[in-house]
Design an enzyme around this catalytic site. Structure first.
Site, PDB file in Angstrom:
ATOM      1  N   GLY A 171      12.439   0.260  15.067  1.00  0.00           N
ATOM      2  CA  GLY A 171      13.679  -0.678  14.934  1.00  0.00           C
ATOM      3  C   GLY A 171      14.270  -1.254  15.930  1.00  0.00           C
ATOM      4  O   GLY A 171      14.944  -2.178  15.893  1.00  0.00           O
ATOM      5  N   CYS A 177       6.192   1.491  12.053  1.00  0.00           N
ATOM      6  CA  CYS A 177       4.848   2.066  11.186  1.00  0.00           C
ATOM      7  C   CYS A 177       3.806   1.032  11.215  1.00  0.00           C
ATOM      8  O   CYS A 177       2.844   1.488  11.145  1.00  0.00           O
ATOM      9  CB  CYS A 177       5.433   2.405   9.593  1.00  0.00           C
ATOM     10  SG  CYS A 177       6.612   1.257   8.982  1.00  0.00           S
ATOM     11  N   ASN A 178       4.071  -0.183  10.610  1.00  0.00           N
ATOM     12  CA  ASN A 178       3.257  -1.193  10.711  1.00  0.00           C
ATOM     13  C   ASN A 178       2.332  -1.339  12.120  1.00  0.00           C
ATOM     14  O   ASN A 178       1.257  -1.574  11.968  1.00  0.00           O
ATOM     15  CB  ASN A 178       3.580  -2.334  10.074  1.00  0.00           C
ATOM     16  CG  ASN A 178       3.812  -2.607   8.895  1.00  0.00           C
ATOM     17  OD1 ASN A 178       2.886  -2.326   8.099  1.00  0.00           O
ATOM     18  ND2 ASN A 178       5.096  -2.967   8.415  1.00  0.00           N
ATOM     19  N   ARG A 226       6.175  -2.450   2.057  1.00  0.00           N
ATOM     20  CA  ARG A 226       7.060  -1.847   0.984  1.00  0.00           C
ATOM     21  C   ARG A 226       8.487  -2.482   1.227  1.00  0.00           C
ATOM     22  O   ARG A 226       8.898  -2.726   2.006  1.00  0.00           O
ATOM     23  CB  ARG A 226       7.031  -0.500   0.932  1.00  0.00           C
ATOM     24  CG  ARG A 226       7.436   0.187   2.362  1.00  0.00           C
ATOM     25  CD  ARG A 226       8.952   0.503   2.256  1.00  0.00           C
ATOM     26  NE  ARG A 226       9.537   1.166   3.395  1.00  0.00           N
ATOM     27  CZ  ARG A 226      10.150   0.499   4.591  1.00  0.00           C
ATOM     28  NH1 ARG A 226      10.201  -0.868   4.579  1.00  0.00           N
ATOM     29  NH2 ARG A 226      10.537   0.965   5.598  1.00  0.00           N
ATOM     30  N   HIS A 277       2.877   0.619   2.776  1.00  0.00           N
ATOM     31  CA  HIS A 277       2.521  -0.515   3.195  1.00  0.00           C
ATOM     32  C   HIS A 277       0.993  -0.667   2.764  1.00  0.00           C
ATOM     33  O   HIS A 277       0.179   0.204   2.911  1.00  0.00           O
ATOM     34  CB  HIS A 277       2.822  -1.041   4.423  1.00  0.00           C
ATOM     35  CG  HIS A 277       4.065  -0.809   5.049  1.00  0.00           C
ATOM     36  ND1 HIS A 277       5.255  -1.498   4.646  1.00  0.00           N
ATOM     37  CD2 HIS A 277       4.470   0.008   6.117  1.00  0.00           C
ATOM     38  CE1 HIS A 277       6.282  -1.138   5.348  1.00  0.00           C
ATOM     39  NE2 HIS A 277       5.894  -0.239   6.236  1.00  0.00           N
TER      40      HIS A 277
END
Ligand code: NAP
Length: 351
Positions: free
Chosen positions: A114, A144-145, A172, A224
């Site tokens: 983030g 995460c992606n 998501r 995702h």
């Protein structure tokens, strides 16, 4: 063995609580404690697990924790002073604020995806650039992606050389407990202005990869899904691609007979396996989806469990930054073993 690395978790939400549990599984690390702003069910479980709880702003938080019957061990500043390294898992953007504290106390700290790359100056994926984190004061574990993309692209670039990647992230809307986020009934191009930030984010770890990405948000909380298309320098067979991906324990190829048809089945599989919190920390690639044409153009689908895929990378990043293990492969092997990750062979999985 040398002294265990003392790790502090500044922030104990979706990511922080998983990193804390993962630290507890390592024989070369120990958990100093976790920091939160307020008492709630996550603080309650942390206390039940015996984790020392520190307050982000004790003047505001102390009476609330007291009223809840939870004792606090001090301020997060006191926790940070006791630690060899801090894993900052505060909400997006707060890590940058917290950096001032780490600088003041001269402590190494890891940030999450983030935060902007510039907050740390080094962005990390264990397979792709472990060495770059060795001995650094600040490192960011990518989102995460981006973690899911880096794992896949590293494997295929090493195997066949990548000319160009185009990837669509079907994201998501929020995490399962994230009631404030949506959409509830829409598909949201996010961002509308293309490309999305995911490609440049991959480039903070693997600068040489040519990549364009787009992303949409969907009304789902589980995982995702990525559709990945790429042109390769060599022209492998489909079997060559499968054999290459199978060399990487953080990549699972799902065979058709498992009858996993959706992200809901993937998460249900995690539950059936008895994974903690049904976490699926590996990239989940549908073997059937892998298609390669005669010119070396590859297509596939992979599902990424946003709440947990970055956790093994956080553990490896602790080893790299502290220098307790300078060999990335050895760190990954150790993390995989302690966290029960491994090449997906259904007959070898232990329940
Ligand atoms: P989260 O669930 O909202 O948890 C944030 C935690 O930080 C909470 O425990 C919160 O405590 C604590 N906190 C609040 N203010 C703080 C402060 N000033 N200093 C220290 N801690 C503070 O957030 P998350 O989803 O785990 O995300 C954390 C980071 O990981 C973000 O950078 C995010 O982008 C990244 N990330 C998230 C995901 C995901 O899918 N969730 C995936 C990969 C990366 P209280 O609850 O007591 O207020």
């Amino acid at each position: 063995m040398a002294d265990k690395i003392k790790v502090a978790l500044n922030g104990y939400g979706t990511i922080g609580k998983r990193v804390a549990d993962a630290v507890m599984r390592q024989d070369d690390m120990t958990l100093v404690g976790i920091a939160k702003t307020k008492p709630d069910y996550e603080a309650y479980v942390a206390a039940k697990k015996g984790y020392a709880i520190y307050a982000v702003d004790p003047a505001k938080a102390e009476s609330k924790f007291k009223a809840a019957g939870l004792s606090i061990a001090g301020s997060n500043e006191e926790m940070i002073k006791k630690a060899d390294i801090i894993v900052d898992c505060a909400p997006e953007g707060i890590g940058e604020e917290n950096k001032k504290l780490y600088e003041k106390l001269k402590k190494p700290a890891m940030f999450q995806g983030g935060e902007e790359h510039e907050v740390a100056g080094v962005s990390f994926n264990a397979a792709a650039n472990y060495d770059q984190a060795i001995g650094k004061q600040f490192v960011r574990v990518v989102s995460c992606n981006t973690t899911g993309l880096c794992r896949l692209l590293y494997a295929l670039d090493k195997g066949f050389g990548i000319k160009k990647v185009r990837a669509t992230m079907m994201r998501r809307g929020g995490d399962p407990n994230d009631i404030k986020r949506g959409p509830i009934n829409a598909i949201v191009p996010d961002p509308i202005h293309l490309p999305s930030h995911h490609g440049p984010d991959v480039n903070t770890v693997m600068p040489h990869i040519k990549i364009d990405t787009v992303a949409v948000k969907l009304p789902t909380t589980l995982m995702h899904m990525h559709y990945v298309n790429m042109n390769l320098n060599k022209v492998p067979s489909r079997e060559d691609v499968i054999a290459t991906l199978k060399q990487y324990p953080r990549i699972w190829l799902i065979p058709p007979w498992l009858n996993i048809k959706s992200t809901a089945d993937v998460i249900e599989f995690g539950r059936e396996l008895g994974r903690p919190r049904n976490d699926m920390m590996e990239n989940v690639i549908w073997e059937e989806s892998i298609a390669v044409d005669k010119e070396g153009e590859l297509n596939l689908f992979q599902a990424i469990h946003q709440e947990s895929d970055v956790i093994p990378e956080n553990i490896d990043c602790i080893r790299a930054m502290t220098g307790i293990e300078k060999d990335g492969k050895k760190s990954m092997e150790k993390t995989n073993k302690t966290m029960g990750l491994g090449n997906f062979n259904p007959w070898k999985l232990t329940l």
